[in-house]
Design a protein around this motif. Structure first.
Motif, PDB file in Angstrom:
ATOM      1  N   ALA A 101     -46.047  30.221   9.351  1.00 16.06           N
ATOM      2  CA  ALA A 101     -47.148  30.802  10.138  1.00 16.06           C
ATOM      3  C   ALA A 101     -48.339  29.868  10.212  1.00 16.06           C
ATOM      4  CB  ALA A 101     -47.560  32.137   9.533  1.00 16.06           C
ATOM      5  N   GLU A 102     -48.574  29.113   9.132  1.00 16.88           N
ATOM      6  CA  GLU A 102     -49.707  28.188   9.125  1.00 16.88           C
ATOM      7  C   GLU A 102     -49.573  27.160  10.246  1.00 16.88           C
ATOM      8  OE1 GLU A 102     -52.627  27.872   6.824  1.00 16.88           O
ATOM      9  OE2 GLU A 102     -53.023  26.895   8.748  1.00 16.88           O
ATOM     10  N   GLU A 103     -48.423  26.492  10.299  1.00 21.82           N
ATOM     11  CA  GLU A 103     -48.251  25.448  11.311  1.00 21.82           C
ATOM     12  C   GLU A 103     -48.031  26.040  12.698  1.00 21.82           C
ATOM     13  OE1 GLU A 103     -48.728  22.274  11.093  1.00 21.82           O
ATOM     14  OE2 GLU A 103     -48.930  22.041   8.916  1.00 21.82           O
ATOM     15  N   LEU A 104     -47.513  27.243  12.740  1.00 27.00           N
ATOM     16  CA  LEU A 104     -47.334  27.921  14.030  1.00 27.00           C
ATOM     17  C   LEU A 104     -48.668  28.405  14.580  1.00 27.00           C
ATOM     18  CD1 LEU A 104     -45.368  29.246  16.129  1.00 27.00           C
ATOM     19  CD2 LEU A 104     -45.130  31.172  14.546  1.00 27.00           C
ATOM     20  N   ASP A 105     -49.646  28.533  13.730  1.00 32.60           N
ATOM     21  CA  ASP A 105     -50.937  29.125  14.093  1.00 32.60           C
ATOM     22  C   ASP A 105     -50.779  30.577  14.542  1.00 32.60           C
ATOM     23  OD1 ASP A 105     -53.125  27.622  13.440  1.00 32.60           O
ATOM     24  OD2 ASP A 105     -53.051  26.386  15.256  1.00 32.60           O
ATOM     25  N   ALA A 106     -49.896  31.275  13.853  1.00 33.36           N
ATOM     26  CA  ALA A 106     -49.742  32.705  14.124  1.00 33.36           C
ATOM     27  C   ALA A 106     -50.705  33.479  13.230  1.00 33.36           C
ATOM     28  CB  ALA A 106     -48.307  33.133  13.823  1.00 33.36           C
ATOM     29  N   ALA A 107     -51.337  34.502  13.790  1.00 34.00           N
ATOM     30  CA  ALA A 107     -52.163  35.382  12.956  1.00 34.00           C
ATOM     31  C   ALA A 107     -51.224  36.169  12.051  1.00 34.00           C
ATOM     32  CB  ALA A 107     -52.972  36.329  13.830  1.00 34.00           C
ATOM     33  N   TRP A 108     -51.510  36.195  10.757  1.00 34.11           N
ATOM     34  CA  TRP A 108     -50.586  36.807   9.794  1.00 34.11           C
ATOM     35  C   TRP A 108     -50.331  38.274  10.125  1.00 34.11           C
ATOM     36  CZ3 TRP A 108     -46.909  35.178   6.943  1.00 34.11           C
ATOM     37  CH2 TRP A 108     -46.402  35.956   5.904  1.00 34.11           C
ATOM     38  N   GLU A 109     -51.361  38.972  10.637  1.00 34.65           N
ATOM     39  CA  GLU A 109     -51.161  40.395  10.936  1.00 34.65           C
ATOM     40  C   GLU A 109     -50.246  40.601  12.147  1.00 34.65           C
ATOM     41  OE1 GLU A 109     -53.968  38.836  10.484  1.00 34.65           O
ATOM     42  OE2 GLU A 109     -55.376  39.091  12.157  1.00 34.65           O
ATOM     43  N   ASP A 110     -49.986  39.548  12.914  1.00 33.59           N
ATOM     44  CA  ASP A 110     -49.051  39.668  14.045  1.00 33.59           C
ATOM     45  C   ASP A 110     -47.609  39.435  13.632  1.00 33.59           C
ATOM     46  OD1 ASP A 110     -51.257  39.993  15.646  1.00 33.59           O
ATOM     47  OD2 ASP A 110     -51.272  37.935  16.404  1.00 33.59           O
ATOM     48  N   VAL A 111     -47.428  38.987  12.399  1.00 32.00           N
ATOM     49  CA  VAL A 111     -46.108  38.530  11.974  1.00 32.00           C
ATOM     50  C   VAL A 111     -45.327  39.653  11.304  1.00 32.00           C
ATOM     51  CG1 VAL A 111     -44.956  37.060  10.257  1.00 32.00           C
ATOM     52  CG2 VAL A 111     -46.772  36.117  11.710  1.00 32.00           C
ATOM     53  N   GLU A 112     -44.060  39.779  11.704  1.00 27.92           N
ATOM     54  CA  GLU A 112     -43.145  40.636  10.951  1.00 27.92           C
ATOM     55  C   GLU A 112     -42.174  39.722  10.212  1.00 27.92           C
ATOM     56  OE1 GLU A 112     -39.473  43.780  11.592  1.00 27.92           O
ATOM     57  OE2 GLU A 112     -40.488  42.975  13.348  1.00 27.92           O
ATOM     58  N   VAL A 113     -42.024  39.942   8.908  1.00 27.86           N
ATOM     59  CA  VAL A 113     -41.115  39.102   8.123  1.00 27.86           C
ATOM     60  C   VAL A 113     -39.801  39.846   7.903  1.00 27.86           C
ATOM     61  CG1 VAL A 113     -40.714  38.005   5.887  1.00 27.86           C
ATOM     62  CG2 VAL A 113     -42.958  37.838   6.982  1.00 27.86           C
ATOM     63  N   VAL A 114     -38.707  39.156   8.170  1.00 27.64           N
ATOM     64  CA  VAL A 114     -37.374  39.733   8.008  1.00 27.64           C
ATOM     65  C   VAL A 114     -36.575  38.811   7.083  1.00 27.64           C
ATOM     66  CG1 VAL A 114     -35.216  40.274   9.218  1.00 27.64           C
ATOM     67  CG2 VAL A 114     -37.418  40.844  10.274  1.00 27.64           C
ATOM     68  N   GLN A 115     -35.845  39.428   6.152  1.00 30.91           N
ATOM     69  CA  GLN A 115     -34.970  38.634   5.281  1.00 30.91           C
ATOM     70  C   GLN A 115     -33.836  38.081   6.135  1.00 30.91           C
ATOM     71  OE1 GLN A 115     -35.254  38.821   1.407  1.00 30.91           O
ATOM     72  NE2 GLN A 115     -34.367  36.849   1.949  1.00 30.91           N
ATOM     73  N   SER A 116     -33.587  36.798   6.022  1.00 29.58           N
ATOM     74  CA  SER A 116     -32.571  36.178   6.880  1.00 29.58           C
ATOM     75  C   SER A 116     -31.169  36.504   6.394  1.00 29.58           C
ATOM     76  CB  SER A 116     -32.743  34.664   6.888  1.00 29.58           C
ATOM     77  OG  SER A 116     -32.107  34.089   5.773  1.00 29.58           O
ATOM     78  N   ALA A 117     -30.212  36.249   7.274  1.00 28.55           N
ATOM     79  CA  ALA A 117     -28.803  36.295   6.875  1.00 28.55           C
ATOM     80  C   ALA A 117     -28.508  35.085   6.000  1.00 28.55           C
ATOM     81  CB  ALA A 117     -27.916  36.281   8.112  1.00 28.55           C
ATOM     82  N   ILE A 118     -27.373  35.147   5.316  1.00 26.95           N
ATOM     83  CA  ILE A 118     -26.910  33.958   4.595  1.00 26.95           C
ATOM     84  C   ILE A 118     -26.152  33.100   5.591  1.00 26.95           C
ATOM     85  CG2 ILE A 118     -25.445  33.092   2.730  1.00 26.95           C
ATOM     86  CD1 ILE A 118     -28.012  34.557   1.857  1.00 26.95           C
ATOM     87  N   ASP A 119     -26.709  31.953   5.907  1.00 28.84           N
ATOM     88  CA  ASP A 119     -26.114  31.043   6.870  1.00 28.84           C
ATOM     89  C   ASP A 119     -26.542  29.642   6.455  1.00 28.84           C
ATOM     90  OD1 ASP A 119     -25.349  29.467   8.983  1.00 28.84           O
ATOM     91  OD2 ASP A 119     -26.071  30.836  10.542  1.00 28.84           O
ATOM     92  N   GLN A 120     -25.769  29.050   5.545  1.00 28.09           N
ATOM     93  CA  GLN A 120     -26.214  27.784   4.981  1.00 28.09           C
ATOM     94  C   GLN A 120     -26.042  26.643   5.970  1.00 28.09           C
ATOM     95  OE1 GLN A 120     -26.283  27.426   0.761  1.00 28.09           O
ATOM     96  NE2 GLN A 120     -25.282  29.367   0.424  1.00 28.09           N
TER      97      GLN A 120
END
Lengths: 747, 201
Positions: A101-120
């Motif tokens: 989010a820092e480098e994306l310059d996204a406002a943290w309150e706009d972000v939804e965090v989702v646990q990713s799938a396992i995909d190495q």
């Protein structure tokens, strides 16, 4: 898919490629005392893993969404950031997306965090261990955020017909300052998705003073769901038609099932089935035992209590702590093979003015994750799904595939929040058991270990013994140091994970004449990584004995510690930097008021330890009464781990490490007789409770080194700081952990 | 001294009774519809839930988790040592892992799922836990929150010793006690200011 067993651990050395070298330049891959080869093997990093984790993953095909890599998905409805690694309480489900989010310059309150799938293939190695999530992902996550930001800027430039370099970004918007126009990322997503994904190496990343989000206090992304009791954890999973399973193994590890009262068990109310599994010969995967499947957890547990098994213990553990201790005491009279031998210790001892010695001992301990091991599994149509609280999902997939007899590509592992890890869930015996039981059951099952199972079948932090000898000259300078270490081995060839001393152990390279010897006793009960492996006990020994030598010389322990660290320099490629070390020692001492006058019965103790690339010093203030009751008033922690990602999470890890360290050193031990663990539940494993919690003051050094992890390195200095403070307070030198063995208790 | 192990049962009169029932291998004088099976209605979070036929010895914890799919209360030890399973029965904190479902009777059970308002608004304790980022792994926190809720219902302005004493039966393996203590104080202050606002209206 890699697997782990006694025979092959550590045998494979990863090939160094150009990509690997590049990663190593960015990230110092120190892994504490856990052997690097063991670690790479364990986490499935052998082969291409590291390359993949560095390269920014391929763009995902989705026309309506900006998805330049596996970490970001922006469409008209919002911004989703994917957290790739298991959340075990170390805070990475929050801190890793913060970096994006820092480098994306996204406002943290706009972000939804989702646990990713396992995909190495997409994410590279996905695991929680070695305090590695931040250092291994820092660069790739920044570049992932910056890549998406660049694509959004390009899209806006095209849309407005202006030059990209006339645009800026802030709070999830692209801004054209000259015309006062701005567009939301969500409005630009479709157009941005059509832009070429930039070469990650071409991107310009922010300077530290441009950070808007990193270094702030951010509450954990799951906190709102947590306080509402939502089903986040492995243990919370429910499937339609799911049955509840328990699994009884031999109380002495290595025992096999001869017979069991299966018919009686099957006739119990609520019990569906009971059967014997033979095990697969790998103690880290599937031990022999009896599985019971029931309609609910209570019926399963009741049936397990009624289970009568005749065990064949001919190959089972006969481990005995009392025998091991006697053997260690005998062995320390003899010289052992050296892992460090610099200068001439014997000559130093012979010519020095003063000499002292001490026999240090620490017991085995259990991980005791508060969520007992569990795994939900469903084997259907030749494919297996696992819902698992594991620290190493990739390895869990491999073991499950093997035991079920299918390709790893047919196994899906859904990673779920872990109710504590501390290294226990690096090992997937519980997921492998669930897979084997699910194959036989034919219905979805949740395998539930009881607390008693959890304590009896842990992979313990090994105990150990150190005969320490040291000398100081007439000027009070340390001249000789010998550590005769007796450890344990599971495979008969090398020390257990977290039970081996390496060439970099303190004070190698810091004191002229150092000899460290290492001898291992055979041991059947499985031993493995426990929070800050190796360091969590070696810190106690070496920083305690350093304090002994300071007092032998009649000098201030702080002064001696700083003298030993010496001039600022880097100790080998993966070792500490003595300047950073001295920096945190001075900071902790200053903040704790080292040298001030203390009330009667009070004492201050200082300790430093370097592990997991973290430089941490701690000063404890304690008081001790005539009945050897200890009150820890305050612990002052100073840490240099580079820039802080999430200040709240970082501080929480430091506070927690102090409490965990104190809890463990005060009264925790697991003992063995006749091959069996003698403790079965928390009434015999008294972890620290709120009334004994000290004040903890945390200070971070603001440094520009690459950021490193904080799950582990604040734990090792705690025990020696407290023990050194106890000596300062009452003159009793503690050489045994837990200190309850020496008659001490918490006030 | 080192925190004493808590041997069985609870400190409350109700829980002492329960513990005795467990010791006696209580299997129900309630109406039994079969061997070791009875029908139980449970009042949970303001609703009456029919558990159907259930072994009356079933700990309340497993009835909540397995039968009602209310999984907020957690299994940690099964012997009243860790408090991860803490729920309220008639406003008192109990260890649901050691509390037979048949002993609840007409008691009102409150689980963490029942704390937030109907509109989903977090209550004071929940809000404080989020604001202070208390959790690490979070596994114990439902139990901690329920213990804190019980404390604040009984004592609106607890001091440090009150908090330590009330929370001493809940373990946190990650060591978040410092933040839990602060969050209890913050929740107490939030409740007091809400009450003051109500009184002023």
């Amino acid at each position: 898919m890699s697997t782990l067993n006694y025979a092959d651990i550590g045998d494979v050395v990863p090939r160094v490629t150009g990509e690997r070298a590049a990663l190593d330049e960015t990230v110092d891959l120190r892994i504490g005392k856990l052997d690097r080869r063991q670690f790479l093997k364990l986490t499935g990093l052998v082969g291409g893993g590291l390359m993949l984790s560095f390269s920014t993953p391929r763009a995902l095909a989705n026309a309506a969404a900006l998805q330049p890599n596996g970490y970001i998905k922006i469409d008209a409805t919002g911004i989703v950031l994917y957290a790739k690694n298991p959340e075990i309480g170390q805070g990475v489900k929050t801190s890793l997306p913060m970096i994006v989010a820092e480098e994306l310059d996204a406002a943290w309150e706009d972000v939804e965090v989702v646990q990713s799938a396992i995909d190495q293939g997409l994410y590279g190695a996905q695991f929680a261990g070695g305090s590695m999530s931040i250092p291994m992902n820092w660069d790739a996550l920044r570049r992932s955020g910056a890549a998406a930001r660049a694509m959004l800027v390009e899209a806006a430039a095209k849309h407005w017909g202006v030059e990209a370099d006339s645009l800026s970004t802030k709070d999830s918007h692209v801004v054209h300052a000259a015309s006062g126009r701005k567009l939301k990322y969500t409005e630009l997503a479709t157009q941005a998705a059509a832009m070429p994904v930039p070469d990650p190496r071409s991107l310009t990343l922010k300077k530290r003073d441009q950070f808007r989000l990193l270094g702030k206090r951010i509450t954990g992304v799951d906190n709102r769901a947590l306080v509402r009791g939502e089903p986040l954890f492995g243990i919370d999973q429910t499937l339609p038609g799911m049955k509840y399973a328990v699994y009884q193994k031999c109380p002495a590890i290595g025992g096999k099932v001869r017979s069991a009262n299966l018919e009686e068990i099957k006739g119990m109310p609520g019990v569906n089935d009971a059967f014997i599994l033979d095990g697969n010969g790998n103690a880290m995967e599937l031990l022999p035992g009896v599985a019971i499947i029931a309609d609910n957890t209570f019926a399963a547990i009741k049936a397990k209590r009624a289970l009568k098994v005749e065990w064949d213990e001919s190959d089972a553990s006969k481990d005995s702590w009392s025998h091991a201790k006697a053997e260690a005491e005998r062995l320390t009279n003899e010289s052992g093979p050296a892992v460090v031998d610099t200068g001439d210790v014997d000559a130093a001892f012979a010519s020095s003015g003063k000499r002292t010695s001490g026999f240090y001992t620490y017991h085995f301990v259990s991980h005791a994750t508060l969520e007992p091991q569990n795994c939900t599994a469903w084997f259907k149509d030749g494919a297996l799904d696992l819902w698992a609280p594991t620290q190493t999902p990739g390895q869990g997939i491999g073991s499950a595939a093997k035991v079920v007899g299918i390709s790893p590509s047919k196994v899906t592992l859904h990673q779920l929040r872990c109710g504590g890890g501390f290294g226990r869930r690096l090992y997937n015996d519980f997921t492998t058991e669930a897979a084997a039981i699910a194959k036989r059951a034919g219905v979805p099952i949740k395998l539930q270990w009881t607390r008693e199972d959890d304590m009896a079948y842990d992979l313990y932090r090994a105990g150990g013994f150190h005969q320490m000898d040291g000398s100081v000259d007439d000027d009070g300078k340390i001249t000789g140091w010998r550590d005769r270490f007796i450890t344990f081995t599971n495979d008969g060839r090398r020390p257990v994970s977290g039970g081996g001393l390496g060439a970099g152990v303190f004070p190698a390279g810091l004191v002229d004449n150092v000899r460290v010897e290492q001898t291992a006793l055979p041991w059947k009960n499985r031993c493995a990584a426990w929070r800050a492996p190796g360091s969590n006990v070696f810190g106690f020994v070496v920083q305690g004995f350093l304090d002994e030598l300071a007092h032998l010389a009649g000098r201030d322990p702080l002064e001696v510690l700083l003298e030993v660290l010496g001039e600022p320099r880097q100790m080998g490629r993966r070792g500490m930097h003595t300047g950073r070390a001295a920096g945190v020692v001075r900071l902790a001492a200053k903040q704790a008021g080292w040298g001030r006058e203390l009330p009667h019965g009070h004492g201050l103790g200082v300790a430093f330890y370097y592990s997991h690339a973290g430089h941490i010093a701690e000063v404890a203030e304690v008081s001790v009464d005539d009945d050897k009751r200890v009150k820890v008033h305050k612990v002052t922690v100073a840490a240099d781990v580079g820039p802080i990602v999430n200040l709240s999470g970082a501080e929480n890890q430091m506070q927690g490490s102090v409490v965990d360290g104190l809890s463990t050193m005060m009264g925790l031990s697991v003992t063995f007789e006749n091959g069996r663990v003698e403790q079965s539940n928390f009434d015999q494993y008294p972890m620290l409770r709120m009334p004994s919690t000290p004040d903890v003051a945390v200070h971070f050094v603001d440094s520009d080194y690459p950021p490193t992890g904080l799950g582990e390195p604040a734990l090792p200095p705690l025990a020696p700081a407290v023990c050194n403070a106890i000596f300062a307070a009452c003159g009793h030198r503690i050489r045994t952990l837990p200190i309850s063995e020496e008659g001490f208790s918490l006030a | 001294m080192f925190p004493p192990a808590i041997k069985g049962g609870e400190l409350t009169p109700r829980a002492n009774k329960v513990s005795k029932l467990l010791d006696l291998g209580y299997n129900g004088h309630l109406e039994s519809s079969g061997e070791g099976v009875t029908t139980v209605n449970l009042k949970v979070n303001g609703e009456t839930r029919n558990l159907g036929e259930i072994d009356p010895q079933t700990p309340l914890l497993w009835a909540l988790r397995d039968e009602l799919k209310l999984v907020g209360a957690k299994f940690g030890c099964g012997i009243s040592q860790c408090g991860a399973c803490t729920v309220l029965v008639d406003g008192q904190a109990v260890k649901s892992c050691s509390y037979p479902v048949s002993a609840v009777g007409d008691g009102q059970v409150t689980t963490i799922e029942g704390l937030a308002g109907n509109d989903g608004e977090l209550n004071a304790v929940q809000s404080a836990w989020v604001d202070l980022d208390v959790a690490q792994c979070g596994y114990c926190q439902a139990g901690q929150i329920m213990a804190a809720e019980a404390l604040l219902r009984a004592n609106s302005s607890p001091g440090d010793d009150d908090i330590d004493q009330a929370m001493a039966s809940n373990l946190c393996r990650c060591g978040t006690y410092i933040r839990i203590r602060e969050a209890v104080k913050m929740a107490a202050a939030m409740r007091q200011s809400a009450e003051a606002a109500d009184a002023a209206e």
